[in-house]
Structure formats: structure tokens, C-alpha cells
Motif scaffolding. Sequence first.
Motif, mmCIF file in Angstrom:
data_model
loop_
_atom_site.group_PDB
_atom_site.id
_atom_site.type_symbol
_atom_site.label_atom_id
_atom_site.label_comp_id
_atom_site.label_asym_id
_atom_site.label_seq_id
_atom_site.Cartn_x
_atom_site.Cartn_y
_atom_site.Cartn_z
ATOM 1 N N THR A 34 -1.067 14.614 11.768
ATOM 2 C CA THR A 34 -0.966 16.072 11.733
ATOM 3 C C THR A 34 -0.960 16.496 10.269
ATOM 4 O OG1 THR A 34 1.444 16.005 11.637
ATOM 5 C CG2 THR A 34 0.439 16.118 13.849
ATOM 6 N N ALA A 35 -1.080 17.785 10.030
ATOM 7 C CA ALA A 35 -0.986 18.291 8.657
ATOM 8 C C ALA A 35 0.374 17.930 8.057
ATOM 9 C CB ALA A 35 -1.209 19.803 8.637
ATOM 10 N N ALA A 36 1.425 18.042 8.855
ATOM 11 C CA ALA A 36 2.770 17.712 8.368
ATOM 12 C C ALA A 36 2.892 16.221 8.040
ATOM 13 C CB ALA A 36 3.821 18.106 9.404
ATOM 14 N N GLY A 37 2.305 15.353 8.874
ATOM 15 C CA GLY A 37 2.333 13.918 8.607
ATOM 16 C C GLY A 37 1.598 13.578 7.324
ATOM 17 N N ARG A 38 0.409 14.179 7.125
ATOM 18 C CA ARG A 38 -0.367 13.930 5.906
ATOM 19 C C ARG A 38 0.361 14.455 4.668
ATOM 20 N NH1 ARG A 38 -4.168 14.858 9.720
ATOM 21 N NH2 ARG A 38 -4.367 17.082 9.291
ATOM 22 N N GLU A 39 0.965 15.630 4.785
ATOM 23 C CA GLU A 39 1.700 16.225 3.659
ATOM 24 C C GLU A 39 2.928 15.375 3.311
ATOM 25 O OE1 GLU A 39 2.528 18.407 0.460
ATOM 26 O OE2 GLU A 39 0.706 18.589 1.674
ATOM 27 N N CYS A 40 3.614 14.886 4.313
ATOM 28 C CA CYS A 40 4.769 14.015 4.075
ATOM 29 C C CYS A 40 4.334 12.747 3.334
ATOM 30 C CB CYS A 40 5.445 13.668 5.411
ATOM 31 S SG CYS A 40 6.982 12.724 5.220
ATOM 32 N N LEU A 41 3.227 12.149 3.773
ATOM 33 C CA LEU A 41 2.727 10.953 3.094
ATOM 34 C C LEU A 41 2.327 11.265 1.655
ATOM 35 C CD1 LEU A 41 0.648 9.205 5.896
ATOM 36 C CD2 LEU A 41 2.799 8.414 4.886
ATOM 37 N N ARG A 42 1.661 12.389 1.434
ATOM 38 C CA ARG A 42 1.273 12.769 0.062
ATOM 39 C C ARG A 42 2.520 12.880 -0.813
ATOM 40 N NH1 ARG A 42 -3.347 13.399 -2.447
ATOM 41 N NH2 ARG A 42 -4.235 14.124 -0.521
ATOM 42 N N ASP A 43 3.570 13.507 -0.286
ATOM 43 C CA ASP A 43 4.823 13.626 -1.031
ATOM 44 C C ASP A 43 5.356 12.241 -1.402
ATOM 45 O OD1 ASP A 43 7.193 14.992 -2.088
ATOM 46 O OD2 ASP A 43 8.218 14.166 -0.327
ATOM 47 N N CYS A 100 8.614 10.065 7.546
ATOM 48 C CA CYS A 100 7.438 10.867 7.945
ATOM 49 C C CYS A 100 7.139 10.723 9.438
ATOM 50 C CB CYS A 100 6.208 10.458 7.139
ATOM 51 S SG CYS A 100 6.312 10.830 5.370
ATOM 52 N N THR A 101 7.736 9.761 10.106
ATOM 53 C CA THR A 101 7.498 9.619 11.546
ATOM 54 C C THR A 101 8.058 10.812 12.301
ATOM 55 O OG1 THR A 101 9.501 8.308 11.873
ATOM 56 C CG2 THR A 101 7.448 7.100 11.462
ATOM 57 N N ASP A 102 8.952 11.555 11.657
ATOM 58 C CA ASP A 102 9.543 12.753 12.264
ATOM 59 C C ASP A 102 8.818 14.026 11.864
ATOM 60 O OD1 ASP A 102 11.477 11.170 13.470
ATOM 61 O OD2 ASP A 102 12.870 11.392 11.786
ATOM 62 N N ALA A 103 7.746 13.885 11.067
ATOM 63 C CA ALA A 103 7.032 15.073 10.554
ATOM 64 C C ALA A 103 6.286 15.800 11.660
ATOM 65 C CB ALA A 103 6.066 14.654 9.447
ATOM 66 N N GLU A 132 -7.186 11.743 0.336
ATOM 67 C CA GLU A 132 -6.499 12.072 1.585
ATOM 68 C C GLU A 132 -5.848 10.818 2.185
ATOM 69 O OE1 GLU A 132 -5.179 14.929 3.833
ATOM 70 O OE2 GLU A 132 -6.435 15.383 2.120
ATOM 71 N N ASN A 133 -4.689 10.979 2.778
ATOM 72 C CA ASN A 133 -4.013 9.880 3.474
ATOM 73 C C ASN A 133 -4.465 9.828 4.925
ATOM 74 O OD1 ASN A 133 -1.879 8.571 1.716
ATOM 75 N ND2 ASN A 133 -1.465 10.731 1.358
ATOM 76 N N ASP A 134 -4.505 8.620 5.459
ATOM 77 C CA ASP A 134 -4.814 8.415 6.874
ATOM 78 C C ASP A 134 -3.514 7.985 7.556
ATOM 79 O OD1 ASP A 134 -5.661 7.709 9.395
ATOM 80 O OD2 ASP A 134 -7.153 6.238 8.703
ATOM 81 N N PRO A 135 -2.857 8.903 8.264
ATOM 82 C CA PRO A 135 -1.571 8.559 8.893
ATOM 83 C C PRO A 135 -1.648 7.344 9.815
ATOM 84 C CG PRO A 135 -1.860 10.920 8.901
ATOM 85 C CD PRO A 135 -3.181 10.321 8.450
ATOM 86 N N ASP A 180 0.861 -1.175 0.000
ATOM 87 C CA ASP A 180 0.000 0.000 0.000
ATOM 88 C C ASP A 180 0.898 1.225 0.000
ATOM 89 O OD1 ASP A 180 -2.362 1.562 0.150
ATOM 90 O OD2 ASP A 180 -2.207 1.641 2.334
ATOM 91 N N THR A 181 0.831 2.008 -1.068
ATOM 92 C CA THR A 181 1.592 3.248 -1.128
ATOM 93 C C THR A 181 0.701 4.389 -0.656
ATOM 94 O OG1 THR A 181 0.960 3.656 -3.436
ATOM 95 C CG2 THR A 181 3.009 2.438 -3.058
ATOM 96 N N PRO A 182 1.295 5.478 -0.191
ATOM 97 C CA PRO A 182 0.472 6.621 0.186
ATOM 98 C C PRO A 182 -0.350 7.128 -1.006
ATOM 99 C CG PRO A 182 2.688 6.866 1.056
ATOM 100 C CD PRO A 182 2.714 5.704 0.089
ATOM 101 N N GLU A 183 -1.505 7.683 -0.696
ATOM 102 C CA GLU A 183 -2.435 8.142 -1.722
ATOM 103 C C GLU A 183 -1.965 9.428 -2.375
ATOM 104 O OE1 GLU A 183 -4.922 6.272 -2.650
ATOM 105 O OE2 GLU A 183 -4.596 4.841 -1.023
#
Length: 180
Positions: free
Chosen positions: A82-91, A177-180, A70-73, A63-66
Motif C-alpha cells: 500500500t502507499a502507507a507500506g511503501r512510505e514506511c519502508l522509505r522512512d 511497517c507490517t502495521d502500516a 521505489e520500495n517493493d513491499p 538488504d535495507t529499504p531503498e
Amino acid sequence: MRRALLACLFVLALSGCLGAVTDDGARTTERIEVTVVEVTDGDTVEVAYPNGTRETVRLLGVDTPEVHTENDPSEFEGVPDTAAGRECLRDWGHRSSEFARAELVGEEVTLVVDPEADRRGGYGRLLAYVDYEDGRFNRALVERGYARLYDTTFADRDAYASAERSARGNGTGLWACTDA
């Protein structure tokens, strides 16, 4: 009439109604040569069979990030909700899609259907491993941190779980992203 019958049998074989079965009734691993014509995202590709028929394939066990939703961290252990966690996953979703495009589009690959897994997913897509010049693409996604283990039943599950633990422990790819 004969062509129609052969075409019907071909479609049935592709859909899983016919399959390779041993004398004792056990299903065997099915291998299908195809060309990847498009990447939808990091874990979904469109392939063309030698006869020109196309099919959407969901890569088994990953499963790759979406990138389209929207991604579910919470699906990615340790990534903060967080917004940063979701943005990191999107990237990393975009990066995994680009990796898949670079490695697979236009390439002849072998789809491997796992007899321990469901043949089709919830959206009707064929579930398969993709073997290519560099090995098994599905596993490469996990090892390189482009994907997480998709926790379903499949033969290579333990190897994928180990690869994910290693990538996560090293902060490889999306696990940063765990550090986001």
C-alpha cells in the motif's frame, strides 16, 4: 618496473584474482583494513584503502529499504503493498542510511570477504561483511530492524535468518511497517 608489478599484484589481490588459499586449495576468509569515507545507503558504503584507492562495498547478506528508488513491499514479509507500506519502508531506508553514517563514516573498519559467497555483486561492487568497534555491522542492521536478510549463499546466513525472525516477531524497526 618493479613498482608497476607490485601495483598490478595489489589490484589483482583486491579484485579477487589472487586470494588466500590453503595447502589443500580451499579459499580462506580475507580481511582488509579500510576507512569508510561515504555511505550511499544503509547497505552500501564507499571505502578507502590505505593507499588511497576507493571502492564501493555492498554489505553482504542484508538488504535495507531503498531511499533512491521505489520500495517493493513484497520483499519485506508482512509489509502491506500500500502507499502507507511503501512510505514506511522509505522512512526506514532513510533511518538505516543515517544509522550507517553515524556508525561508520570516518571509521577504520575491517572488510571480511566470505569464501562461501560471491566476491562481487551484479553491479561490480565488492560483497563483504563490515567489522567495526561494535562487532559485525551487517548483522547489527538485521538485529536492530534496519535491514532484512538478503537471501543468498553466505556463511552467516542461518544467524541472519534467526536475527530477522526475532526482529520481525518483535516488530523491531522496519518490521513495524507490517502495521502500516
